[in-house]
Scaffold this motif. Sequence first.
Motif, short mmCIF file in Angstrom:
data_model
loop_
_atom_site.label_atom_id
_atom_site.label_comp_id
_atom_site.label_asym_id
_atom_site.label_seq_id
_atom_site.Cartn_x
_atom_site.Cartn_y
_atom_site.Cartn_z
N ILE A 248 -10.25 60.87 -5.32
CA ILE A 248 -10.86 61.00 -6.66
C ILE A 248 -9.78 60.96 -7.74
N ARG A 249 -8.70 61.69 -7.50
CA ARG A 249 -7.61 61.74 -8.47
C ARG A 249 -6.98 60.36 -8.67
N ALA A 252 -9.43 58.03 -10.47
CA ALA A 252 -9.58 58.48 -11.86
C ALA A 252 -8.38 58.05 -12.69
N ILE A 272 -15.52 57.25 -6.47
CA ILE A 272 -15.43 58.65 -6.94
C ILE A 272 -16.73 59.39 -6.68
N GLU A 273 -17.85 58.72 -6.92
CA GLU A 273 -19.16 59.34 -6.67
C GLU A 273 -19.34 59.65 -5.19
N GLU A 275 -16.96 60.09 -2.88
CA GLU A 275 -16.05 61.17 -2.47
C GLU A 275 -16.53 62.52 -2.99
N SER A 276 -17.10 62.51 -4.20
CA SER A 276 -17.66 63.75 -4.75
C SER A 276 -18.82 64.25 -3.90
#
Length: 453
Positions: A248-249, A252, A272-273, A275-276
């Motif tokens: 995510i980092r 981002a 990102i979605e 992994e979240s």
Amino acid sequence: MKIGKYVRSLKDNIVNAKGNLRFKFVMNFFLTMLLSGTLAVLVVVLFIGFGISGTLLESQEKAAQTVRELVKEDVNSHTINEIIEMSTIGLYSIKEVSGNDERVINNLEQLNNNEVVAVKYPSIPLAGTLFKINDSYYEISVFPNSTMMVLIMIVIVFAVASVIAIGTILSSYVGKRFLRPIRALAEATESVSNGDFSVEVKMPTNRELRELVGNFNHMTKSLGSIDTLRKDFINSVSHEFKTPIASIRGFATLLRDDKLSEEEKEEYLDIIESESQRLSVLSSNILSISRLENQTALTDCADFSLDEQLRRVILTLEPQWNTKAIEMDVELSHITVFGSEELLWQVWMNIIGNAVKFTPDNGKISVYLTMESDEAVVRIADSGIGMNEEQKKRIFEKFYQCDKSHSGHGNGLGLPLAKRIIDLSGGRIEVDSKPDNGSVFTVYVPNAQETKK
């Protein structure tokens, strides 16, 4: 100066020894032997003494008669004393007694009639003999002037003291050998308290101690396994959280680049979605399994249709198995169970979800629900990659994943969570699997009854 230091050192050793189990064992043995020896002497004196008292009195009476026959009326006192001195040999002692002696006064009439009178001692089970010659009174006694009796008492006391001393020395040696396993156990316990679970105490020959040491060794192995699992759990949790967070980092950071196309931005946002979502599921599973591990019974139980629940799970997973063109063979009897509907839903979602995940395209999954005795039996079979024996043993370990190629699609908590739920429900899970030959999960759910529709 040195003597004072030695005395203080000896005093400290004695004080420290008082808390020593071996010291207590030897001292208790010594006191027991001392008490037993004293009682044994008393028993000998009291009971055996009564037995020999009559024999002594009989022989004393004969000795008195013999002395009296040797003494004539016209014999002077000097001759009488010589006869008395000659007779005072061996076991008996003969001595003159004053006429004011209480024993003489109590038996005066019999003595004046020239009778031989037996007089018992008040404190010991032995007796003396009184007789009269002319105007003098004499006593034949075995105590305390007899050298023979003194020697006998010395021998008895020495024998008892020797038994006590030898017994104490032997008890010290035996106590050292007997307490050796306990010392080893104490040292091993200290090592365990310091975090060393690799210690193992040698098995003693004593049956009771063997059981104690065996339980201790089993405990250390269990603690070692738990410690290993704990470390693996911490490492796995750290890894499972670090990977999606790093992903995510990273993405981002990439999104800050103004040169990215819309397609790339959408792709990074999707990652990102995803992994979240993975982090959310992981956190939820960790919380669930932690809560269930500290729970001893299920509280939200009710009757519900198990076959209907299985149908809804299969329909929920339809997008996954339909995309892979997997054939679903479903045969469900009408069965109602008493349990936690919410938790059992997670069981079927995990097991059937794994079957879909590990079954290749155009494969087959079978879901059967039958009734055996008072248990509902759910069999979930797939034509997937299967498992070897090592994998079968570890599939219920937290964070363990058989197929590393699918590690990005799970976190290794599904099956441990399912097993814990079934355990709390009072059921069990059995697994049959071979490499490249699929797997069969058989789940037994108690408190079930078959119904008719």
